[in-house]
Structures are given as C-alpha cells and as structure tokens.
Motif scaffolding. Structure first.
Motif, PDB file in Angstrom:
ATOM      1  N   SER A   4       0.856  -1.187   0.000  1.00  0.00           N
ATOM      2  CA  SER A   4       0.000   0.000   0.000  1.00  0.00           C
ATOM      3  C   SER A   4       0.888   1.230   0.000  1.00  0.00           C
ATOM      4  N   LYS A   5       0.527   2.204  -0.821  1.00  0.00           N
ATOM      5  CA  LYS A   5       1.312   3.431  -0.915  1.00  0.00           C
ATOM      6  C   LYS A   5       0.818   4.439   0.124  1.00  0.00           C
ATOM      7  N   ALA A  22       7.760   3.759  12.925  1.00  0.00           N
ATOM      8  CA  ALA A  22       6.457   3.183  13.271  1.00  0.00           C
ATOM      9  C   ALA A  22       5.830   2.484  12.067  1.00  0.00           C
ATOM     10  N   LEU A  23       5.921   3.105  10.897  1.00  0.00           N
ATOM     11  CA  LEU A  23       5.320   2.518   9.696  1.00  0.00           C
ATOM     12  C   LEU A  23       6.011   1.221   9.285  1.00  0.00           C
ATOM     13  N   LYS A  24       7.305   1.132   9.519  1.00  0.00           N
ATOM     14  CA  LYS A  24       8.037  -0.086   9.162  1.00  0.00           C
ATOM     15  C   LYS A  24       7.618  -1.273  10.019  1.00  0.00           C
ATOM     16  N   LYS A  25       7.027  -1.010  11.169  1.00  0.00           N
ATOM     17  CA  LYS A  25       6.547  -2.086  12.045  1.00  0.00           C
ATOM     18  C   LYS A  25       5.086  -2.445  11.749  1.00  0.00           C
ATOM     19  N   ALA A  26       4.523  -1.818  10.733  1.00  0.00           N
ATOM     20  CA  ALA A  26       3.111  -2.030  10.405  1.00  0.00           C
ATOM     21  C   ALA A  26       2.860  -3.480   9.987  1.00  0.00           C
ATOM     22  N   PRO A  27       1.648  -3.964  10.226  1.00  0.00           N
ATOM     23  CA  PRO A  27       1.310  -5.345   9.880  1.00  0.00           C
ATOM     24  C   PRO A  27       1.026  -5.549   8.384  1.00  0.00           C
ATOM     25  N   VAL A  28       1.203  -4.524   7.581  1.00  0.00           N
ATOM     26  CA  VAL A  28       0.995  -4.627   6.133  1.00  0.00           C
ATOM     27  C   VAL A  28       2.219  -4.049   5.417  1.00  0.00           C
ATOM     28  N   ALA A  29       2.431  -4.501   4.182  1.00  0.00           N
ATOM     29  CA  ALA A  29       3.548  -3.991   3.384  1.00  0.00           C
ATOM     30  C   ALA A  29       3.214  -2.579   2.908  1.00  0.00           C
ATOM     31  N   LEU A  30       4.165  -1.659   3.077  1.00  0.00           N
ATOM     32  CA  LEU A  30       3.945  -0.267   2.712  1.00  0.00           C
ATOM     33  C   LEU A  30       5.042   0.235   1.789  1.00  0.00           C
ATOM     34  N   GLU A  31       4.637   1.085   0.862  1.00  0.00           N
ATOM     35  CA  GLU A  31       5.575   1.852   0.047  1.00  0.00           C
ATOM     36  C   GLU A  31       5.378   3.299   0.498  1.00  0.00           C
ATOM     37  N   PRO A  58      -1.733   7.673  -3.456  1.00  0.00           N
ATOM     38  CA  PRO A  58      -1.476   6.821  -2.294  1.00  0.00           C
ATOM     39  C   PRO A  58      -2.798   6.311  -1.734  1.00  0.00           C
ATOM     40  N   ALA A  59      -2.709   5.267  -0.932  1.00  0.00           N
ATOM     41  CA  ALA A  59      -3.893   4.745  -0.253  1.00  0.00           C
ATOM     42  C   ALA A  59      -4.196   5.560   0.999  1.00  0.00           C
ATOM     43  N   LEU A  60      -3.185   6.310   1.478  1.00  0.00           N
ATOM     44  CA  LEU A  60      -3.314   7.080   2.706  1.00  0.00           C
ATOM     45  C   LEU A  60      -2.328   8.239   2.684  1.00  0.00           C
TER      46      LEU A  60
END
Length: 137
Positions: A4-5, A22-31, A58-60
C-alpha cells in the motif's frame, strides 16, 4: 501482495524518522513516499499548477499541519476540492492541539486528527492503529 502506498508529508526530520520507524513495524507492506513541504505534497498528488498528469494516488496521506510553503490545512483543502482526490483518506498527524486547527481540519472532512504523542510507545500504538484501520484489506 502489492504494498500500500502512503504519502508522509512532514518537514521535521525527527518526526519523519519516528513516523517511518512506526510505519516499518506495520502489519501490512507499505511503500512510503515523503514530501517535506505542502507544495511538494500538492505536486505528488497532481494538485499543483500547472496541472500535471494524474498520478497513482497513495492509499493514505499522513499530513502535518505546520508545513513550509503551503500549510497542511491548505493541502487538505486542495485534496477535498479535486475530484480525483476528494475521497482520499487523510490523517492529520500533528503536534498542534489548537482548537482552530482541529475545527479547520474537521470542516474539511479530515479522516482522522491525531496529535503526535510525546510517549514513544503511545505513538507506535497510534500509528499501528491508523495503518490497521485505513490499509488492512
């Protein structure tokens, strides 16, 4: 699964680093894409003048209020006015708790207004909740 972007709009290097952690520890893959001022955010979203071709959105969007060049409130206003971005989830992620900022963001249909926590664990939990709510499919 495709990541998700997320567009992070943040001018403070320390806050950027903390948010990225914090985002790198998210339970989903992020760009994650970073814009360091409001003008750059508008450009990334295809909202700057002259109009650029429509970007892959982006998605968010994680958006600070106090930004150089163009304020976060003005970026949010532009997002809500443009047909291709009006429904984009935007989370105000800010240290401001001034009532006028909260009201302005609310009147522009901000998806969520989050005050940056001083406590590290609290901030990490807040970011996990944001990612889970807006990006988990």
């Amino acid at each position: 699964m495709k990541p998700s972007k997320v567009l992070l709009v943040e001018d403070n290097p320390d806050d950027e680093l903390l948010t990225l952690r914090a985002l790198k520890k998210a339970p989903v893959a992020l760009e994650i894409q970073i814009a360091r001022d409001g003008a750059e955010a508008l450009e990334v979203l295809g909202l700057s003048e002259p109009c650029s071709p429509l970007p892959v959105l982006p998605a968010l969007v994680l958006l600070d209020i106090k930004l150089p060049k163009v304020s976060g409130i003005d970026v949010l206003r532009a997002i809500r006015r443009a047909p291709h971005t009006e429904g984009l989830p935007v989370v105000m992620l800010t240290s401001s708790d001034e009532p006028s900022d909260v009201i302005s963001a609310s009147l522009l249909n901000v998806s969520r207004y989050v005050r940056k926590a001083v406590d590290y664990t609290q901030f990490m939990n807040e970011m996990d909740g944001i990612v889970t709510y807006f990006l988990r499919k």
